[in-house]
Design an enzyme around this catalytic site. Structure first.
Site, PDB file in Angstrom:
ATOM      1  N   SER A  19       9.159  18.139 -16.915  1.00  0.00           N
ATOM      2  CA  SER A  19      10.234  18.842 -16.221  1.00  0.00           C
ATOM      3  C   SER A  19      10.265  18.436 -14.752  1.00  0.00           C
ATOM      4  O   SER A  19       9.330  17.803 -14.253  1.00  0.00           O
ATOM      5  CB  SER A  19      10.033  20.353 -16.369  1.00  0.00           C
ATOM      6  OG  SER A  19       8.725  20.704 -15.968  1.00  0.00           O
ATOM      7  N   GLU A  55      11.541  19.685 -10.619  1.00  0.00           N
ATOM      8  CA  GLU A  55      11.872  20.822  -9.749  1.00  0.00           C
ATOM      9  C   GLU A  55      12.743  20.376  -8.582  1.00  0.00           C
ATOM     10  O   GLU A  55      12.525  19.321  -7.988  1.00  0.00           O
ATOM     11  CB  GLU A  55      10.567  21.450  -9.229  1.00  0.00           C
ATOM     12  CG  GLU A  55      10.808  22.652  -8.337  1.00  0.00           C
ATOM     13  CD  GLU A  55       9.521  23.416  -8.052  1.00  0.00           C
ATOM     14  OE1 GLU A  55       8.749  23.674  -9.001  1.00  0.00           O
ATOM     15  OE2 GLU A  55       9.290  23.732  -6.881  1.00  0.00           O
ATOM     16  N   ASP A  71       6.673  33.968  -1.198  1.00  0.00           N
ATOM     17  CA  ASP A  71       6.166  34.196   0.160  1.00  0.00           C
ATOM     18  C   ASP A  71       7.354  34.567   1.017  1.00  0.00           C
ATOM     19  O   ASP A  71       8.386  33.894   0.958  1.00  0.00           O
ATOM     20  CB  ASP A  71       5.550  32.906   0.733  1.00  0.00           C
ATOM     21  CG  ASP A  71       4.278  32.532   0.009  1.00  0.00           C
ATOM     22  OD1 ASP A  71       3.435  33.414  -0.188  1.00  0.00           O
ATOM     23  OD2 ASP A  71       4.150  31.345  -0.358  1.00  0.00           O
ATOM     24  N   PHE A 129       2.310  20.453   4.586  1.00  0.00           N
ATOM     25  CA  PHE A 129       2.611  21.313   3.452  1.00  0.00           C
ATOM     26  C   PHE A 129       1.337  21.656   2.675  1.00  0.00           C
ATOM     27  O   PHE A 129       1.136  22.804   2.249  1.00  0.00           O
ATOM     28  CB  PHE A 129       3.631  20.586   2.567  1.00  0.00           C
ATOM     29  CG  PHE A 129       4.286  21.466   1.557  1.00  0.00           C
ATOM     30  CD1 PHE A 129       4.872  22.666   1.935  1.00  0.00           C
ATOM     31  CD2 PHE A 129       4.320  21.100   0.218  1.00  0.00           C
ATOM     32  CE1 PHE A 129       5.464  23.492   0.995  1.00  0.00           C
ATOM     33  CE2 PHE A 129       4.915  21.915  -0.731  1.00  0.00           C
ATOM     34  CZ  PHE A 129       5.484  23.120  -0.340  1.00  0.00           C
ATOM     35  N   HIS A 161       5.045  18.640 -14.536  1.00  0.00           N
ATOM     36  CA  HIS A 161       6.201  19.211 -13.835  1.00  0.00           C
ATOM     37  C   HIS A 161       6.280  18.513 -12.474  1.00  0.00           C
ATOM     38  O   HIS A 161       5.359  18.645 -11.660  1.00  0.00           O
ATOM     39  CB  HIS A 161       5.998  20.718 -13.664  1.00  0.00           C
ATOM     40  CG  HIS A 161       7.091  21.416 -12.919  1.00  0.00           C
ATOM     41  ND1 HIS A 161       8.318  21.725 -13.499  1.00  0.00           N
ATOM     42  CD2 HIS A 161       7.149  21.895 -11.642  1.00  0.00           C
ATOM     43  CE1 HIS A 161       9.077  22.357 -12.606  1.00  0.00           C
ATOM     44  NE2 HIS A 161       8.398  22.462 -11.469  1.00  0.00           N
TER      45      HIS A 161
HETATM   46  P1  FAD Z   1       0.752  36.115  -7.612  1.00  0.00           P
HETATM   47  O1  FAD Z   1       0.419  35.634  -8.974  1.00  0.00           O
HETATM   48  O2  FAD Z   1       1.355  37.487  -7.502  1.00  0.00           O
HETATM   49  O3  FAD Z   1      -0.584  36.001  -6.734  1.00  0.00           O
HETATM   50  C1  FAD Z   1      -0.518  36.088  -5.312  1.00  0.00           C
HETATM   51  C2  FAD Z   1      -1.912  36.322  -4.738  1.00  0.00           C
HETATM   52  O4  FAD Z   1      -2.314  37.659  -4.986  1.00  0.00           O
HETATM   53  C3  FAD Z   1      -3.040  35.469  -5.323  1.00  0.00           C
HETATM   54  O5  FAD Z   1      -3.975  35.247  -4.293  1.00  0.00           O
HETATM   55  C4  FAD Z   1      -3.655  36.335  -6.422  1.00  0.00           C
HETATM   56  O6  FAD Z   1      -5.032  36.056  -6.606  1.00  0.00           O
HETATM   57  C5  FAD Z   1      -3.431  37.733  -5.877  1.00  0.00           C
HETATM   58  N1  FAD Z   1      -2.994  38.701  -6.886  1.00  0.00           N
HETATM   59  C6  FAD Z   1      -2.208  38.462  -7.950  1.00  0.00           C
HETATM   60  N2  FAD Z   1      -1.947  39.603  -8.627  1.00  0.00           N
HETATM   61  C7  FAD Z   1      -2.594  40.586  -7.956  1.00  0.00           C
HETATM   62  C8  FAD Z   1      -2.690  41.972  -8.151  1.00  0.00           C
HETATM   63  N3  FAD Z   1      -2.068  42.575  -9.168  1.00  0.00           N
HETATM   64  N4  FAD Z   1      -3.439  42.692  -7.249  1.00  0.00           N
HETATM   65  C9  FAD Z   1      -4.048  42.086  -6.198  1.00  0.00           C
HETATM   66  N5  FAD Z   1      -4.000  40.745  -5.977  1.00  0.00           N
HETATM   67  C10 FAD Z   1      -3.255  40.012  -6.838  1.00  0.00           C
HETATM   68  N6  FAD Z   1       7.456  30.165  -3.531  1.00  0.00           N
HETATM   69  C11 FAD Z   1       8.720  30.557  -3.238  1.00  0.00           C
HETATM   70  O7  FAD Z   1       8.912  31.281  -2.249  1.00  0.00           O
HETATM   71  N7  FAD Z   1       9.785  30.164  -4.009  1.00  0.00           N
HETATM   72  C12 FAD Z   1       9.634  29.411  -5.113  1.00  0.00           C
HETATM   73  O8  FAD Z   1      10.602  29.097  -5.806  1.00  0.00           O
HETATM   74  C13 FAD Z   1       8.304  28.987  -5.471  1.00  0.00           C
HETATM   75  N8  FAD Z   1       8.069  28.248  -6.573  1.00  0.00           N
HETATM   76  C14 FAD Z   1       6.782  27.931  -6.935  1.00  0.00           C
HETATM   77  C15 FAD Z   1       6.567  27.241  -8.132  1.00  0.00           C
HETATM   78  C16 FAD Z   1       5.275  26.901  -8.538  1.00  0.00           C
HETATM   79  C17 FAD Z   1       5.070  26.171  -9.840  1.00  0.00           C
HETATM   80  C18 FAD Z   1       4.166  27.252  -7.706  1.00  0.00           C
HETATM   81  C19 FAD Z   1       2.776  26.874  -8.105  1.00  0.00           C
HETATM   82  C20 FAD Z   1       4.382  27.956  -6.526  1.00  0.00           C
HETATM   83  C21 FAD Z   1       5.688  28.313  -6.130  1.00  0.00           C
HETATM   84  N9  FAD Z   1       5.945  29.035  -4.970  1.00  0.00           N
HETATM   85  C22 FAD Z   1       7.227  29.400  -4.641  1.00  0.00           C
HETATM   86  C23 FAD Z   1       4.849  29.463  -4.092  1.00  0.00           C
HETATM   87  C24 FAD Z   1       4.366  30.881  -4.462  1.00  0.00           C
HETATM   88  O9  FAD Z   1       5.425  31.799  -4.348  1.00  0.00           O
HETATM   89  C25 FAD Z   1       3.245  31.253  -3.505  1.00  0.00           C
HETATM   90  O10 FAD Z   1       2.097  30.485  -3.794  1.00  0.00           O
HETATM   91  C26 FAD Z   1       2.913  32.738  -3.445  1.00  0.00           C
HETATM   92  O11 FAD Z   1       2.037  32.943  -2.346  1.00  0.00           O
HETATM   93  C27 FAD Z   1       2.221  33.271  -4.690  1.00  0.00           C
HETATM   94  O12 FAD Z   1       3.086  33.446  -5.735  1.00  0.00           O
HETATM   95  P2  FAD Z   1       2.490  33.783  -7.196  1.00  0.00           P
HETATM   96  O13 FAD Z   1       3.638  34.066  -8.066  1.00  0.00           O
HETATM   97  O14 FAD Z   1       1.527  32.765  -7.606  1.00  0.00           O
HETATM   98  O15 FAD Z   1       1.732  35.146  -6.831  1.00  0.00           O
END
Ligand code: FAD
Length: 278
Positions: free
Chosen positions: A7, A9, A100, A206, A256
């Site tokens: 895929s 992005e 973020d 980055f 990806h």
């Molecule tokens: P989570 O899975 O919620 O985790 C965030 C942090 O909190 C981690 O350190 C984890 O250990 C901790 N954590 C998780 N769940 C809990 C909980 N329930 N209680 C306490 N701590 C917890 N960013 C964007 O803004 N837009 C995008 O479109 C985007 N696309 C991305 C695509 C991919 C494939 C990847 C790998 C990253 C992408 N990001 C994007 C970056 C991502 O949003 C950031 O890395 C963000 O800081 C974490 O998102 P996450 O969904 O992994 O968070």
């Protein structure tokens, strides 16, 4: 390699010229038949509408598209509206993230990805294939290695189908991560995210921000090319092709590509590998 998922992005362009260039990019990449094109989401509203219009354009072009989605600063109603709109458009894959917030917006409104996955499942049942993010080199804000894996399991157990990783250049980081994931009972596909290399200073900046490591030997080699972009590109294609080969040979369920909205170098790497998606 035939049942692996490949895929690409994109991010939503900020200008009309960017829109035009992106359309040219997807028209070229569609010849490679990727399983889907994903579109990033600007949590906090910055690119929210742009994500939607970009998703719509790709969908209208007859391509499979997977919007990224997070709560950002929004409440449930805004997320429900998007979920319903995407479903009406026939889109059935999402990348669910915490996201973020841009600096200055504070961090208090961020909703963890596992909560978003639960929310999507509650609202849309099993309709969407949900991808989540995974971090072989560990998320920069993670409390610990084990906690980060625990939270990855949490979002997969909440109903996500598979994960896509942050990019990395050390294949051992991925293989070790997969071993540890399996050890705690994660059995869903974790697809490596691949960042092709076009520019050293942007990549270095980055990578520092997102916690991806550029190995010293690679950093030194890239530095030695200075502004010689042809050499950077050639070195990057060779290095990333080699990384992808190691990952696929080692059992990765697909790749990806973070295309940065460009055809090259993704398409050269794709051609080198002779990839065909199912
Ligand atoms: P989570 O899975 O919620 O985790 C965030 C942090 O909190 C981690 O350190 C984890 O250990 C901790 N954590 C998780 N769940 C809990 C909980 N329930 N209680 C306490 N701590 C917890 N960013 C964007 O803004 N837009 C995008 O479109 C985007 N696309 C991305 C695509 C991919 C494939 C990847 C790998 C990253 C992408 N990001 C994007 C970056 C991502 O949003 C950031 O890395 C963000 O800081 C974490 O998102 P996450 O969904 O992994 O968070």
């Amino acid at each position: 390699m035939s049942n692996k998922i490949y895929s690409c992005e994109f991010f939503p362009p900020k200008s009309a010229l960017g829109d035009q260039n992106l359309a040219a990019t997807w028209e070229t990449l569609r010849e490679k038949n990727p399983a889907f094109f994903s579109v990033t989401y600007g949590a906090g509203g910055s690119t929210k509408e742009k994500t939607f219009t970009t998703v719509k354009r790709i969908n209208d072009a007859g391509l499979k598209v997977a919007p990224h989605l997070s709560f950002g600063g929004d409440g449930g109603d805004a997320v429900i509206e998007l979920l319903d709109q995407y479903r009406e458009m026939g889109i059935n894959r999402l990348v669910a993230l915490r996201g973020d917030l841009p600096s200055g917006m504070g961090g208090s409104h961020l909703v963890y990805a596992n909560e978003l996955v639960t929310f999507i499942r509650q609202h849309s049942g099993d309709y969407f294939h949900i991808e989540v993010a995974a971090y072989p080199e560990i998320h920069p804000q993670a409390e610990s290695f084990d906690k980060d894996l625990y939270y990855l399991k949490n979002k997969l157990d909440a109903g996500a189908n598979s994960a896509i990783t942050q990019y990395f250049y050390n294949p051992d980081a991925y293989f070790y991560f997969i071993d540890r994931c399996q050890a705690i009972g994660i059995d869903k596909p974790i697809v490596p995210g691949i960042m092709p290399i076009t520019n050293f200073s942007n990549l270095a900046r980055f990578s520092d921000a997102c916690g991806a490591e550029i190995p010293r030997w690679m950093r030194k080699r890239l530095e030695s090319f200075a502004d010689d972009s042809d050499s950077i590109l050639a070195f990057g294609v060779e290095l990333v092709t080699d990384l992808c080969e190691k990952l696929l040979n080692g059992g990765a369920p697909g790749l990806h590509f973070y295309t940065m909205n460009k055809t090259e170098p993704t398409i050269s790497i794709w051609n080198n590998l002779g990839l065909t998606s199912t």
